[in-house]
Design an enzyme around this catalytic site. Structure first.
Site, mmCIF file in Angstrom:
data_model
loop_
_atom_site.group_PDB
_atom_site.id
_atom_site.type_symbol
_atom_site.label_atom_id
_atom_site.label_comp_id
_atom_site.label_asym_id
_atom_site.label_seq_id
_atom_site.Cartn_x
_atom_site.Cartn_y
_atom_site.Cartn_z
ATOM 1 N N GLN A 104 -4.723 -23.640 -0.373
ATOM 2 C CA GLN A 104 -4.157 -24.145 -1.803
ATOM 3 C C GLN A 104 -4.947 -25.561 -2.205
ATOM 4 O O GLN A 104 -4.780 -26.000 -3.397
ATOM 5 C CB GLN A 104 -3.004 -23.862 -2.071
ATOM 6 N N HIS A 122 -8.465 -23.394 -4.724
ATOM 7 C CA HIS A 122 -8.162 -24.126 -5.999
ATOM 8 C C HIS A 122 -9.532 -25.407 -6.189
ATOM 9 O O HIS A 122 -9.255 -26.109 -6.774
ATOM 10 C CB HIS A 122 -7.059 -24.914 -6.187
ATOM 11 N N CYS A 130 -20.835 -30.010 -13.219
ATOM 12 C CA CYS A 130 -21.043 -30.163 -14.530
ATOM 13 C C CYS A 130 -20.952 -28.971 -15.320
ATOM 14 O O CYS A 130 -21.391 -27.845 -15.028
ATOM 15 C CB CYS A 130 -22.777 -30.582 -14.684
ATOM 16 N N CYS A 133 -24.422 -27.771 -17.014
ATOM 17 C CA CYS A 133 -25.896 -27.146 -16.376
ATOM 18 C C CYS A 133 -25.412 -26.883 -14.715
ATOM 19 O O CYS A 133 -26.142 -26.352 -14.083
ATOM 20 C CB CYS A 133 -26.944 -28.403 -16.083
ATOM 21 N N SER A 222 3.331 -24.171 2.164
ATOM 22 C CA SER A 222 3.447 -23.494 0.816
ATOM 23 C C SER A 222 4.834 -23.089 0.380
ATOM 24 O O SER A 222 5.291 -22.090 1.171
ATOM 25 C CB SER A 222 2.194 -22.629 0.716
ATOM 26 N N SER A 223 5.202 -23.375 -0.666
ATOM 27 C CA SER A 223 6.479 -22.753 -1.070
ATOM 28 C C SER A 223 6.167 -21.458 -1.807
ATOM 29 O O SER A 223 6.993 -20.821 -2.323
ATOM 30 C CB SER A 223 7.251 -23.716 -1.983
ATOM 31 N N LEU A 265 6.114 -29.217 9.758
ATOM 32 C CA LEU A 265 4.686 -29.056 10.331
ATOM 33 C C LEU A 265 4.106 -29.966 11.275
ATOM 34 O O LEU A 265 3.316 -29.548 12.217
ATOM 35 C CB LEU A 265 3.700 -28.750 9.113
HETATM 36 ZN ZN LIG Z 1 -25.350 -31.223 -16.247
#
Ligand SMILES: [Zn+2]
Length: 282
Positions: A104, A122, A130, A133, A222-223, A265
């Protein structure tokens, strides 16, 4: 480590020695690298309210302020190095114990530690996309362009570093100059998933496939607060795949975990790499 944690790590070591482990990692794995835990999918490297995709694309003022904050935050994330936890995961993978990594995190530190087969749920802050494009470029190059377009912004940045709690004034943010795509002049965005945006379906499918073929799902740091990560734990439980969690504090995955190690950890993972250094599946 107290005795209970030592025993738990030994048990997890045995699970890992069985092979076919898939890792699901979150912000807690990168805090030792100096990256604060901002929680949840967000391109923002500030503690302020997370940017939503809608605000970013529709509100030029919000976008300008976001880029100003994000430009500062990138200095922290761009300079971060992998820690002992990332290195332990890479070592376990190198020995054939780990089949894949779903993260994540948007910091790229698994790969920096030498790990491969990483699904970045993520996205990655080191990439810029962009929106017109689709061109992908390096964040570093954009940071240089933003520095050039904002020669006076450095002074404000120094003021922030001197007092970690300070926020930039809106007037400083509003003077920030945003730059556009060099290929088409379109709107640029960090290649990360914002609130209000969905994780690209191919990444989700790849992650479910990894989990579906695993013997153990190992959740690190991670929670499991956000569903984008928790759904993999739910799937594992549904498919009868055992779940282990190493995380500081409470997690929403606890009811599903056969093993929950509540310890740092940076201590547990190197120890784990050591205790499970026996023969792993070739
Ligand atoms: Zn572009």
């Amino acid at each position: 480590m107290d005795l209970q944690v030592v025993e738990q790590v030994a048990e997890l070591g045995a699970w890992i020695a069985d092979g076919d482990v898939v890792v699901l990692s979150g912000a807690g794995l990168s805090t030792d690298s100096g990256i604060p835990d901002y929680r949840g999918p967000s391109g923002s490297a500030r503690r302020s309210t997370p940017m939503t995709y809608q605000a970013f694309t529709r509100d030029p003022i919000a976008r300008r302020r976001y880029w100003a904050r994000s430009h500062l935050g990138w200095r922290t994330i761009g300079e971060a190095h992998p820690n002992d936890g990332h290195r332990a995961v890479a070592a376990l993978q190198d020995r054939g114990a780990i089949n894949g990594i779903i993260t994540q995190n948007v910091d790229g530190l698994h790969q920096a530690a030498g790990a491969g087969d990483v699904v970045e749920l993520h996205g990655n802050l080191a990439r810029i996309i962009c929106l017109d494009c689709g061109d992908l470029t390096a964040r570093e190059a954009l940071a240089a362009r933003l520095d050039e377009a904002n020669p006076a912004f450095d002074a404000a940045a120094v003021a922030i570093n001197a007092d970690g709690d300070a926020e930039l004034d809106d007037t400083d943010l509003d003077q920030f100059t945003v730059v556009d795509c060099l290929s088409c002049g379109g709107m640029l965005k960090p290649d990360v998933v914002y609130f209000g945006e969905t994780v690209p379906p191919e990444r989700v499918a790849r992650s479910f496939a990894l989990v579906g073929n695993a013997r153990t799902l190992l959740v690190l740091g991670s929670s499991l607060t956000v569903m984008s990560g928790r759904r993999f734990v739910l799937r594992a439980v549904k498919d009868g795949i055992r779940v282990a969690i190493v995380n500081r504090g409470v997690t929403r995955g606890e009811p599903y975990a056969g093993l929950h190690i509540d310890a740092p950890l940076g201590i547990v993972l190197p120890h784990l790499a050591k205790v499970s250094s026996g023969p792993v599946r070739i």
